[in-house]
Write a protein that holds these residues in place. Sequence first.
Motif, PDB file in Angstrom:
ATOM      1  N   VAL A   1      36.416  32.855  -6.352  1.00 22.69           N
ATOM      2  CA  VAL A   1      36.279  32.481  -7.757  1.00 22.69           C
ATOM      3  C   VAL A   1      35.009  33.141  -8.276  1.00 22.69           C
ATOM      4  O   VAL A   1      33.912  32.875  -7.779  1.00 22.69           O
ATOM      5  CB  VAL A   1      36.206  30.963  -7.934  1.00 22.69           C
ATOM      6  CG1 VAL A   1      36.117  30.609  -9.418  1.00 22.69           C
ATOM      7  CG2 VAL A   1      37.406  30.289  -7.293  1.00 22.69           C
ATOM      8  N   VAL A   2      35.160  34.014  -9.267  1.00 26.99           N
ATOM      9  CA  VAL A   2      34.032  34.775  -9.789  1.00 26.99           C
ATOM     10  C   VAL A   2      33.778  34.362 -11.232  1.00 26.99           C
ATOM     11  O   VAL A   2      34.702  34.303 -12.048  1.00 26.99           O
ATOM     12  CB  VAL A   2      34.292  36.292  -9.707  1.00 26.99           C
ATOM     13  CG1 VAL A   2      33.077  37.073 -10.218  1.00 26.99           C
ATOM     14  CG2 VAL A   2      34.627  36.697  -8.272  1.00 26.99           C
ATOM     15  N   ALA A   3      32.510  34.095 -11.536  1.00 29.41           N
ATOM     16  CA  ALA A   3      32.107  33.742 -12.891  1.00 29.41           C
ATOM     17  C   ALA A   3      30.800  34.443 -13.209  1.00 29.41           C
ATOM     18  O   ALA A   3      30.049  34.837 -12.300  1.00 29.41           O
ATOM     19  CB  ALA A   3      31.946  32.230 -13.031  1.00 29.41           C
ATOM     20  N   ASP A   4      30.551  34.616 -14.490  1.00 28.44           N
ATOM     21  CA  ASP A   4      29.273  35.193 -14.933  1.00 28.44           C
ATOM     22  C   ASP A   4      28.402  34.043 -15.413  1.00 28.44           C
ATOM     23  O   ASP A   4      28.744  33.342 -16.382  1.00 28.44           O
ATOM     24  CB  ASP A   4      29.513  36.203 -16.051  1.00 28.44           C
ATOM     25  CG  ASP A   4      28.259  37.005 -16.396  1.00 28.44           C
ATOM     26  OD1 ASP A   4      27.156  36.573 -16.009  1.00 28.44           O
ATOM     27  OD2 ASP A   4      28.398  38.060 -17.041  1.00 28.44           O
ATOM     28  N   LEU A   5      27.271  33.830 -14.742  1.00 32.04           N
ATOM     29  CA  LEU A   5      26.391  32.720 -15.086  1.00 32.04           C
ATOM     30  C   LEU A   5      25.797  32.870 -16.477  1.00 32.04           C
ATOM     31  O   LEU A   5      25.329  31.883 -17.064  1.00 32.04           O
ATOM     32  CB  LEU A   5      25.282  32.596 -14.041  1.00 32.04           C
ATOM     33  CG  LEU A   5      25.756  32.311 -12.608  1.00 32.04           C
ATOM     34  CD1 LEU A   5      24.580  32.322 -11.648  1.00 32.04           C
ATOM     35  CD2 LEU A   5      26.501  30.995 -12.531  1.00 32.04           C
TER      36      LEU A   5
ATOM     37  N   ASP B   1      27.562  33.820 -19.026  1.00 32.66           N
ATOM     38  CA  ASP B   1      28.700  33.779 -19.951  1.00 32.66           C
ATOM     39  C   ASP B   1      29.426  32.448 -19.756  1.00 32.66           C
ATOM     40  O   ASP B   1      29.685  32.034 -18.622  1.00 32.66           O
ATOM     41  CB  ASP B   1      29.638  34.945 -19.658  1.00 32.66           C
ATOM     42  CG  ASP B   1      30.773  35.069 -20.655  1.00 32.66           C
ATOM     43  OD1 ASP B   1      30.992  34.128 -21.430  1.00 32.66           O
ATOM     44  OD2 ASP B   1      31.464  36.106 -20.637  1.00 32.66           O
ATOM     45  N   SER B   2      29.772  31.806 -20.823  1.00 31.72           N
ATOM     46  CA  SER B   2      30.426  30.497 -20.727  1.00 31.72           C
ATOM     47  C   SER B   2      31.945  30.606 -20.638  1.00 31.72           C
ATOM     48  O   SER B   2      32.643  29.591 -20.627  1.00 31.72           O
ATOM     49  CB  SER B   2      30.071  29.634 -21.949  1.00 31.72           C
ATOM     50  OG  SER B   2      30.501  30.282 -23.148  1.00 31.72           O
ATOM     51  N   GLY B   3      32.473  31.830 -20.557  1.00 27.63           N
ATOM     52  CA  GLY B   3      33.912  32.019 -20.493  1.00 27.63           C
ATOM     53  C   GLY B   3      34.503  31.534 -19.184  1.00 27.63           C
ATOM     54  O   GLY B   3      33.791  31.213 -18.229  1.00 27.63           O
ATOM     55  N   PRO B   4      35.843  31.465 -19.111  1.00 24.41           N
ATOM     56  CA  PRO B   4      36.501  30.980 -17.893  1.00 24.41           C
ATOM     57  C   PRO B   4      36.279  31.929 -16.726  1.00 24.41           C
ATOM     58  O   PRO B   4      36.049  33.132 -16.918  1.00 24.41           O
ATOM     59  CB  PRO B   4      37.975  30.913 -18.293  1.00 24.41           C
ATOM     60  CG  PRO B   4      38.109  31.903 -19.405  1.00 24.41           C
ATOM     61  CD  PRO B   4      36.810  31.857 -20.144  1.00 24.41           C
TER      62      PRO B   4
END
Length: 460
Positions: free
Chosen positions: A118-122, A124-127
Amino acid sequence: MRTEILDTPELGDRSYLIHNGDAAIVVDPQRDVERLLAIADGLGVGIDLVLETHIHNDYVSGGRLLATTTGARYAVNAEDPVGFPRLGIGDGDRLTAGSLSVQVLATPGHTHTHLSYVVADLADSGPPAVFTGGSLLYGGVGRTDLAGPRDTEELTRAQFRSAHRLARILPPATALYPTHGFGSFCSAGAATEGHGDGHTSTIGGEVARNDALTASDEETFVRALLARLTAYPGYYAHMASLNHAGAGPIDLTGPEPVDPAELGARIAAGEWVIDLRERIAYAADHVMGTVNVGLDTRFATYVGWLVPWGRPLTLIGARAGDIRRAQRQLGLIGIARPSGAAAGDLATIAGPLDRGGYERVTFAGVPEPSASDVLLDVRRDDEWAAGHVDGAVHTPLAELTDRLPQIPPGRVWVHCAGGYRASSAASLLHGAGRDVVLVDDDFANATCTGLAIVGADHPL
């Protein structure tokens, strides 16, 4: 955060480069890492982290090579007994690359040690996005029988639970990016059709239509998946050992040129000489004793399925560029540099060697099977079970070399689902001295010709 998709249609797989304009992460790189390096260079991002969802069975990974080339960290499940330094990871671990955050999830099923990310950009508030390898695919899941028959049911149950774990803990808007499911034989009933643009889906979208998530219960899913597992290429048996060792770059050094005398000697010795030309040209005129495997997106898969592992290969084709393309495709599945090659017009390649050809027809020209006319169906067992011509002989292409003496006497009219596999089969039969006709047609057209179709989907 953006995700760049790298298709490898020759194998039905995808690799991914995830970046935010600064740091980049790569998931499941193929062996030809130059493509990924070019994308990263074009974006002006450095590759910080390379992630492997599993030890692959359908291709040679470029993970170790990419990490060595870029200096990136190479993350592999700590339980996998690989023969090279790597960052050993497991369920619950978290990694970062710049502001990109990676959560590691154990999703066994396709393999025992399969991981999803699971990859997210800290920043960025996107999914987030989830990279699921051979776990949850578009419309289905990865096959569960590659570890062997004793483990298949256990892994099928694990696959069901892994799919439900992903659906339970991830938001519906989470973008889904599988590695398999685009033609790879690592898929089990998955398809991209009906899933947006064929490039993306979401967890919410899969909850509504994925086989693993719409089945009424685990038992129903297990029975259905086990029933649709089909044959897979023989070369798969050799991929895990290559990936555990960690492969280097593909050897693209040009093969040794062969003249007609040497080509004839190799054919006489029983070596595999693959003619890359398309099947219409091959049927019209070819060197006797060669085998036709046309150079398209199925080429490497069927060479890896037909040719015994480790046997030397000689390639012949109309253009030098075709030889190079074939060599690159073969390298993706670990087949070493061909032992020889010849390119150009057939007369120059063949010289005084015997040449021949055979007739091509559609199903409209096929007679009823009889003592003098054998209709040979070289499709897989599952295709045969779904419907076949009454009276046809069934020998899957992968088994044909060993079963040539068992093909009944008479003129052999050989077909598959669309002509590609039948051309390889016809070339093998013709080289063995049989009178052969290539049925170069879609199998669906057999129903329009008066031939009687029987099978599970076509009851008498």
